[in-house]
Motif scaffolding. Structure first.
Motif, PDB file in Angstrom:
ATOM      1  N   LYS A 291     -20.442 -39.147 -58.746  1.00  0.00           N
ATOM      2  CA  LYS A 291     -19.384 -38.189 -58.427  1.00  0.00           C
ATOM      3  C   LYS A 291     -18.331 -38.809 -57.512  1.00  0.00           C
ATOM      4  O   LYS A 291     -18.660 -39.518 -56.561  1.00  0.00           O
ATOM      5  CB  LYS A 291     -19.976 -36.952 -57.745  1.00  0.00           C
ATOM      6  CG  LYS A 291     -20.933 -36.172 -58.624  1.00  0.00           C
ATOM      7  CD  LYS A 291     -21.470 -34.945 -57.917  1.00  0.00           C
ATOM      8  CE  LYS A 291     -22.413 -34.156 -58.819  1.00  0.00           C
ATOM      9  NZ  LYS A 291     -22.976 -32.963 -58.150  1.00  0.00           N
ATOM     10  N   ASP A 292     -17.067 -38.518 -57.853  1.00  0.00           N
ATOM     11  CA  ASP A 292     -15.921 -38.879 -57.025  1.00  0.00           C
ATOM     12  C   ASP A 292     -15.729 -40.372 -56.824  1.00  0.00           C
ATOM     13  O   ASP A 292     -15.007 -40.789 -55.915  1.00  0.00           O
ATOM     14  CB  ASP A 292     -15.994 -38.173 -55.668  1.00  0.00           C
ATOM     15  CG  ASP A 292     -15.762 -36.678 -55.795  1.00  0.00           C
ATOM     16  OD1 ASP A 292     -15.029 -36.287 -56.720  1.00  0.00           O
ATOM     17  OD2 ASP A 292     -16.295 -35.912 -54.988  1.00  0.00           O
ATOM     18  N   ALA A 293     -16.369 -41.227 -57.655  1.00  0.00           N
ATOM     19  CA  ALA A 293     -15.971 -42.629 -57.656  1.00  0.00           C
ATOM     20  C   ALA A 293     -14.505 -42.682 -58.087  1.00  0.00           C
ATOM     21  O   ALA A 293     -13.699 -43.453 -57.559  1.00  0.00           O
ATOM     22  CB  ALA A 293     -16.843 -43.428 -58.616  1.00  0.00           C
ATOM     23  N   ILE A 294     -14.198 -41.828 -59.052  1.00  0.00           N
ATOM     24  CA  ILE A 294     -12.814 -41.512 -59.395  1.00  0.00           C
ATOM     25  C   ILE A 294     -12.601 -40.087 -58.900  1.00  0.00           C
ATOM     26  O   ILE A 294     -13.361 -39.191 -59.262  1.00  0.00           O
ATOM     27  CB  ILE A 294     -12.582 -41.587 -60.910  1.00  0.00           C
ATOM     28  CG1 ILE A 294     -12.944 -42.982 -61.429  1.00  0.00           C
ATOM     29  CG2 ILE A 294     -11.143 -41.242 -61.255  1.00  0.00           C
ATOM     30  CD1 ILE A 294     -13.015 -43.074 -62.935  1.00  0.00           C
TER      31      ILE A 294
ATOM     32  N   SER B  23     -24.177 -45.550 -56.481  1.00  0.00           N
ATOM     33  CA  SER B  23     -24.561 -44.140 -56.532  1.00  0.00           C
ATOM     34  C   SER B  23     -26.076 -44.040 -56.577  1.00  0.00           C
ATOM     35  O   SER B  23     -26.734 -44.831 -57.243  1.00  0.00           O
ATOM     36  CB  SER B  23     -23.952 -43.444 -57.751  1.00  0.00           C
ATOM     37  OG  SER B  23     -24.479 -42.138 -57.915  1.00  0.00           O
ATOM     38  N   ASP B  24     -26.627 -43.035 -55.873  1.00  0.00           N
ATOM     39  CA  ASP B  24     -28.083 -42.861 -55.851  1.00  0.00           C
ATOM     40  C   ASP B  24     -28.636 -42.341 -57.166  1.00  0.00           C
ATOM     41  O   ASP B  24     -29.847 -42.396 -57.389  1.00  0.00           O
ATOM     42  CB  ASP B  24     -28.479 -41.896 -54.728  1.00  0.00           C
ATOM     43  CG  ASP B  24     -28.329 -42.520 -53.361  1.00  0.00           C
ATOM     44  OD1 ASP B  24     -28.299 -43.765 -53.284  1.00  0.00           O
ATOM     45  OD2 ASP B  24     -28.226 -41.780 -52.369  1.00  0.00           O
TER      46      ASP B  24
ATOM     47  N   THR C   4     -16.672 -36.725 -62.517  1.00  0.00           N
ATOM     48  CA  THR C   4     -18.099 -37.027 -62.512  1.00  0.00           C
ATOM     49  C   THR C   4     -18.435 -37.852 -63.747  1.00  0.00           C
ATOM     50  O   THR C   4     -18.109 -37.456 -64.869  1.00  0.00           O
ATOM     51  CB  THR C   4     -18.939 -35.737 -62.509  1.00  0.00           C
ATOM     52  OG1 THR C   4     -18.677 -35.002 -61.313  1.00  0.00           O
ATOM     53  CG2 THR C   4     -20.432 -36.063 -62.568  1.00  0.00           C
ATOM     54  N   LEU C   5     -19.068 -39.005 -63.508  1.00  0.00           N
ATOM     55  CA  LEU C   5     -19.510 -39.860 -64.611  1.00  0.00           C
ATOM     56  C   LEU C   5     -21.015 -39.699 -64.776  1.00  0.00           C
ATOM     57  O   LEU C   5     -21.764 -39.863 -63.811  1.00  0.00           O
ATOM     58  CB  LEU C   5     -19.194 -41.329 -64.323  1.00  0.00           C
ATOM     59  CG  LEU C   5     -17.725 -41.706 -64.096  1.00  0.00           C
ATOM     60  CD1 LEU C   5     -17.619 -43.189 -63.782  1.00  0.00           C
ATOM     61  CD2 LEU C   5     -16.890 -41.354 -65.306  1.00  0.00           C
TER      62      LEU C   5
ATOM     63  N   THR D  25     -20.375 -40.586 -70.036  1.00  0.00           N
ATOM     64  CA  THR D  25     -19.435 -39.510 -70.349  1.00  0.00           C
ATOM     65  C   THR D  25     -18.801 -39.065 -69.037  1.00  0.00           C
ATOM     66  O   THR D  25     -19.339 -39.320 -67.952  1.00  0.00           O
ATOM     67  CB  THR D  25     -20.131 -38.322 -71.026  1.00  0.00           C
ATOM     68  OG1 THR D  25     -21.186 -37.850 -70.177  1.00  0.00           O
ATOM     69  CG2 THR D  25     -20.724 -38.727 -72.368  1.00  0.00           C
ATOM     70  N   GLY D  26     -17.655 -38.412 -69.134  1.00  0.00           N
ATOM     71  CA  GLY D  26     -16.946 -38.009 -67.925  1.00  0.00           C
ATOM     72  C   GLY D  26     -16.531 -36.557 -67.962  1.00  0.00           C
ATOM     73  O   GLY D  26     -16.268 -35.991 -69.024  1.00  0.00           O
ATOM     74  N   THR D  27     -16.488 -35.961 -66.760  1.00  0.00           N
ATOM     75  CA  THR D  27     -16.017 -34.586 -66.613  1.00  0.00           C
ATOM     76  C   THR D  27     -14.998 -34.550 -65.484  1.00  0.00           C
ATOM     77  O   THR D  27     -15.294 -34.991 -64.368  1.00  0.00           O
ATOM     78  CB  THR D  27     -17.174 -33.631 -66.278  1.00  0.00           C
ATOM     79  OG1 THR D  27     -18.179 -33.735 -67.283  1.00  0.00           O
ATOM     80  CG2 THR D  27     -16.675 -32.197 -66.207  1.00  0.00           C
ATOM     81  N   ALA D  28     -13.821 -34.039 -65.778  1.00  0.00           N
ATOM     82  CA  ALA D  28     -12.767 -33.948 -64.764  1.00  0.00           C
ATOM     83  C   ALA D  28     -12.824 -32.590 -64.091  1.00  0.00           C
ATOM     84  O   ALA D  28     -12.900 -31.566 -64.761  1.00  0.00           O
ATOM     85  CB  ALA D  28     -11.395 -34.160 -65.397  1.00  0.00           C
ATOM     86  N   GLY D  29     -12.801 -32.598 -62.764  1.00  0.00           N
ATOM     87  CA  GLY D  29     -12.844 -31.355 -61.998  1.00  0.00           C
ATOM     88  C   GLY D  29     -11.668 -31.255 -61.059  1.00  0.00           C
ATOM     89  O   GLY D  29     -10.642 -31.936 -61.222  1.00  0.00           O
TER      90      GLY D  29
END
Length: 874
Positions: free
Chosen positions: A462-465, A456-457, A469-470, A75-79
């Motif tokens: 975060k911020d791959a895009i 990602s750890d 946040t995925l 899922t994704g969240t745009a910030g």
């Protein structure tokens, strides 16, 4: 004569006396009605403030949504910072934490070893190079001759399909890799190499009349003899091998050649793991050849060389080997897996920790409790598998990511050797001895986004895009569509209009005059309500200055007053304004700050901050307290056993004792980068430092200089180290002196600002008062500007707080009414007390009157009797 009805008389008299109490009741009812009405207005103002919450948050105006095509994958969240677009994402691996287990023990409470105090040192880092898995034995001659029967081998419960043609390590690896998606195991065939002494003592080959001899390797004929042929010597064989035809034929069979037959060192190698048959074919009488002298008869033979297969676990988990004959594939049944040929690089960002197993702690339960009590990012538990030695201690890292693997060192007190039993049980070095078994490997989330490999750890990427946040939940593919989402803005504006109209209706209903009933509302003429109405209407109708965008009035977004004082929303105008000026909505409604320099961050403002744009100028950047080595580090540095240093970090004036701590460094030989990571993780692993928020950073520059610094910036940032035992501080840092940090220096709006670390706060009394920005780097001099706006929602919320908060207009009004209600109640109570006195007086008077009348009646009766007697006597 009957007695007086005193109760009835007094009751009627008191009814007349108590009539003034009705006035008190009416006055109280009126005051309470006003109080209730004002409380109702206050509640409506509070509800209006609640509707302003969304409009007063910058996140409401980001206006973007992130929608995946397959929610099972992520899922994704745009910030903040996200931009519209469509992205293809393929997730190939999920982050997980490392888990280790000990070998089985018969008891969880029995003492392990001598019981003497033992230190366990936990370090975290990345396992580099090598593989995690197992290498089997070379295939046997039976497998090389007839292949591996189907059903012989299974991996992680999946049968590996083998046939009579599976007669080489290469063929076996191919069969295993055909099931890799199901098993999570990848196989690599080792190199096949003939014995080093196979051609040692190669006898000159000769044939009798009518006889023949041929030598072939992997089906490639190297030499042949018939009647009349010259004898075959090692030198002649080398000549044959040197010919282009032979070399090309061997290369086509993936066979390489080394050494020479003449000196007995000739070897053949197949790098891809194919089985190599070295065959001597003989007819008639032949003498010499492999392992025979010139006169020994050769009847022909085949020597077979095979290779082994190495299994690699994709996720670092143990590989379960099964099947009805796994030995034919070179493996024994059971769980296999360890690090092979690997290295270990310390992760300085994760704190190392040394715990001591005191006397009595050297049991599985004691070790478990000591680890859990240390709270160092590792949890320990005991698992029973039901066998004769069922108890295993299982340690699991609380963090995920490939850089969170554990290295566990075991040592005695003061650098003495570790107890052998505990070292064998708990010692774990991915680059060396592995007393524990890894049951799950530390790994990061891996994904590919529009052709770019990303790591990602954690499963929260975060911020791959940018700005997105995925939250990844499964391996697979999905697209992510980031689009403008104006629904949040539209909803917040609609809620604002509805809440204001509810407030306006509430106040209007309580203040208006009803011509039909010829009665006014309970708050008609109330100055406080009129003030609220007028101030809010004035604020809503205002033109906002310093919003930082094209929008500066609510009318521009479709909000206008109607004749009855309510608000009307033009949805079409609102939607057009959102579409055309989405970026400006934040400044129109919320209190927001922005900067023009990417390394100048707006932190906060205060109620005293005035809207406007203010220049930022920096004359000196903040710095950290540092300690640098006096010379470049060597290739490696050795830390002696029992090395203890006293580290002083961010010391205050006057001195705070807790700012100075003893730090123990694990013994070993470290590379430059690993030494920097070791110092950082060891210092940051101190609980006292961590609890106070004190931490260090460490790096080795291109010049080889090691710099250790406080993570803080400013005049309170400092670090110093003194040796106590073991390796001297001077052996690394020389005689270098520590350097204290400094605060940022600069101006905001042309006025000198207060620096504290990297934070710069505008001066009191200036228009920019209360603005705080962080200067995280960049050049000296002009650093652009910081713009601060106080939008409608922010100002209306402040205005509303003035109406309903402490010492507010409505609070003062209701407090006054409560005082009046209490005063009237006190007056009524006093009057009731007076009525009690009057009633007592009336009652006493009538009791006396009744007694007098009774006496008079008795006298009358007596006189009447006497007169009657006198009349009778005449």
């Amino acid at each position: 004569m009957a007695a007086l009805d005193i109760d009835g008389i007094v009751a009627k008299l008191m009814q007349a006396e108590a009539r003034p109490l009705d006035n008190y009741a009416k006055k109280t009812a009126g005051l309470q009605a006003k109080n209730a009405a004002l409380n109702q207005v206050s509640a409506a103002v509070g509800a209006f403030q609640g509707a302003l919450t969304s409009l007063n948050q910058s996140s409401t105006f980001q206006g973007l949504s992130a929608t995946p095509s397959n929610r099972d994958v992520f899922t994704g969240t745009a910030g903040a910072g996200a931009v519209p677009g469509k992205y293809k994402v393929n997730v190939t691996q999920l982050a997980q934490s490392q888990s280790l287990k000990t070998y089985g023990m018969a008891s969880s409470t029995a003492t392990i070893g001598s019981g003497s105090p033992t230190n366990l040192t936990f370090q975290f880092g990345t396992i580099t190079g090598g593989t995690f898995g197992a290498t089997g034995n070379a295939l046997g001659l039976a497998a090389a001759a007839g292949g591996i029967p189907n059903g012989s081998l299974s991996l992680n419960g999946v049968a590996i399909s083998t046939t009579p043609t599976t007669r080489s390590a290469r063929a076996l690896a191919e069969a295993i890799n055909a099931q890799s998606e199901k098993t999570g195991v990848v196989a690599t065939a080792g190199s096949t190499e003939t014995a080093a002494d196979l051609f040692a003592g190669f006898g000159q080959v000769s044939v009798d009349s009518g006889s023949s001899y041929a030598l072939s390797v992997g089906g490639v004929q190297l030499a042949s003899l018939n009647t009349g042929s010259a004898p075959l010597t090692g030198a002649a064989l080398d000549t044959s091998l040197a010919s282009a035809g032979t070399r090309n034929a061997l290369a086509a069979a993936n066979i390489s050649v080394s050494g020479s037959a003449a000196d007995g060192t000739l070897q053949f190698k197949s790098a891809d793991g194919n089985t190599i048959d070295v065959t001597e074919t003989v007819t008639g009488t032949v003498r010499g050849g492999l392992k025979r002298d010139d006169t020994t008869v050769n009847t022909g033979a085949t020597t077979t060389a095979t290779a082994a297969v190495t299994l690699r676990s994709n996720d670092g988990n143990q590989i379960l080997v099964g099947g009805n004959n796994p030995a034919s594939a070179g493996f024994a049944a059971g769980s296999v897996g360890s690090h092979q040929g690997s290295g270990f690089s310390i992760n300085g960002a994760l704190n190392s920790k040394t715990i001591t197993l005191e006397a009595g702690d050297q049991t599985l339960q004691g070790i478990r409790d000591a680890i859990n009590k240390a709270d160092m990012g590792v949890t320990a538990t005991i698992v029973s598998d039901g066998s004769s030695k069922p108890f295993h201690l299982v340690m699991t890292s609380t963090k995920t990511g490939e850089a969170t693997s554990m290295k566990i060192g075991v040592s005695g007190e003061d650098g003495s050797p570790a107890d052998p039993a505990l070292a064998a049980l708990l010692g774990y070095d991915p680059a060396g001895a592995q007393g524990m078994t890894q049951t799950a490997g530390a790994q990061s989330t891996l994904l590919n986004m529009n052709g770019i490999e990303i790591k990602s750890d954690s499963t929260s990427v975060k911020d791959a895009i940018q700005g997105v946040t995925l939250d990844v939940s499964a391996v697979g593919s999905s697209t992510l569509t980031v689009t403008k989402d104006t629904a949040a803005i539209s909803t917040a504006v609609n809620d604002f209009v509805k809440a204001f109209n509810t407030l306006n209706s509430t106040m209007s209903g309580m203040t208006k005059y009803n011509a039909e009933t010829k009665k006014g509302g309970v708050l008609q003429g109330d100055a406080s309500v009129r003030a609220i109405q007028s101030q809010m209407r004035r604020q809503i109708s205002a033109v906002m200055e310093g919003t930082g965008g094209k929008l500066n009035s609510l009318s521009q977004v479709g909000i206008s007053f109607q004749q009855d004082g309510s608000l009307k929303l033009d949805s079409g105008k609102l939607n057009k304004a959102i579409t055309d000026n989405a970026a400006d909505f934040g400044g129109l409604f919320a209190a927001m700050g922005s900067t023009t320099d990417g390394l100048v961050k707006f932190d906060k403002s205060t109620a005293a901050t005035k809207a406007g744009t203010y220049g930022v100028n920096i004359t000196s950047l903040a710095s950290q307290g540092t300690l640098a080595s006096g010379a470049a580090l060597g290739t490696t540095t050795t830390i002696a056993p029992n090395t203890v240093w006293r580290v002083t970090l961010n010391q205050t004036d006057p001195v705070t004792e807790s700012k100075s701590q003893e730090i123990k460094l694990p013994a070993g030989t470290y590379s430059k980068d690993d030494l920097a990571a070791l110092l950082r993780s060891s210092i940051n692993g101190n609980a006292t430092f961590a609890g106070a928020g004190d931490a260090t950073e460490a790096k080795v520059g291109e010049d080889g200089i090691l710099t250790l610094s406080s993570s803080k910036y400013g005049s309170t940032s400092n670090i110093a180290i003194a040796g106590i035992s073991g390796s001297a501080v001077e052996s690394i840092f020389g005689g270098a002196a520590p350097v204290k940090g400094a605060d940022v220096i600069g101006t905001i709006g042309g006025v000198a600002a207060a620096g504290n670390g990297q934070s710069l706060t505008a001066a009191p009394g200036s228009n920019a008062e209360g603005i705080q920005v962080s200067i995280t780097g960049g050049i000296l001099g002009d650093r652009g500007a910081v713009t601060f706006s106080q939008g409608f929602a922010f100002q209306l919320n402040n205005l509303a707080t003035g109406f309903v908060g402490k010492d507010s207009l409505l609070k003062s009004k209701t407090d006054g009414l409560n005082v009046s209600i209490k005063t009237v109640a006190d007056q009524a109570a006093k009057f009731e007390t007076r009525l009690d006195s009057i009633e007592k007086r009336y009652r006493a008077q009538f009791v006396a009157l009744d007694a007098t009348l009774s006496s008079m009646q008795s006298t009358s009766d007596y006189l009447t009797q006497q007169l009657a007697t006198l009349s009778a006597n005449r």
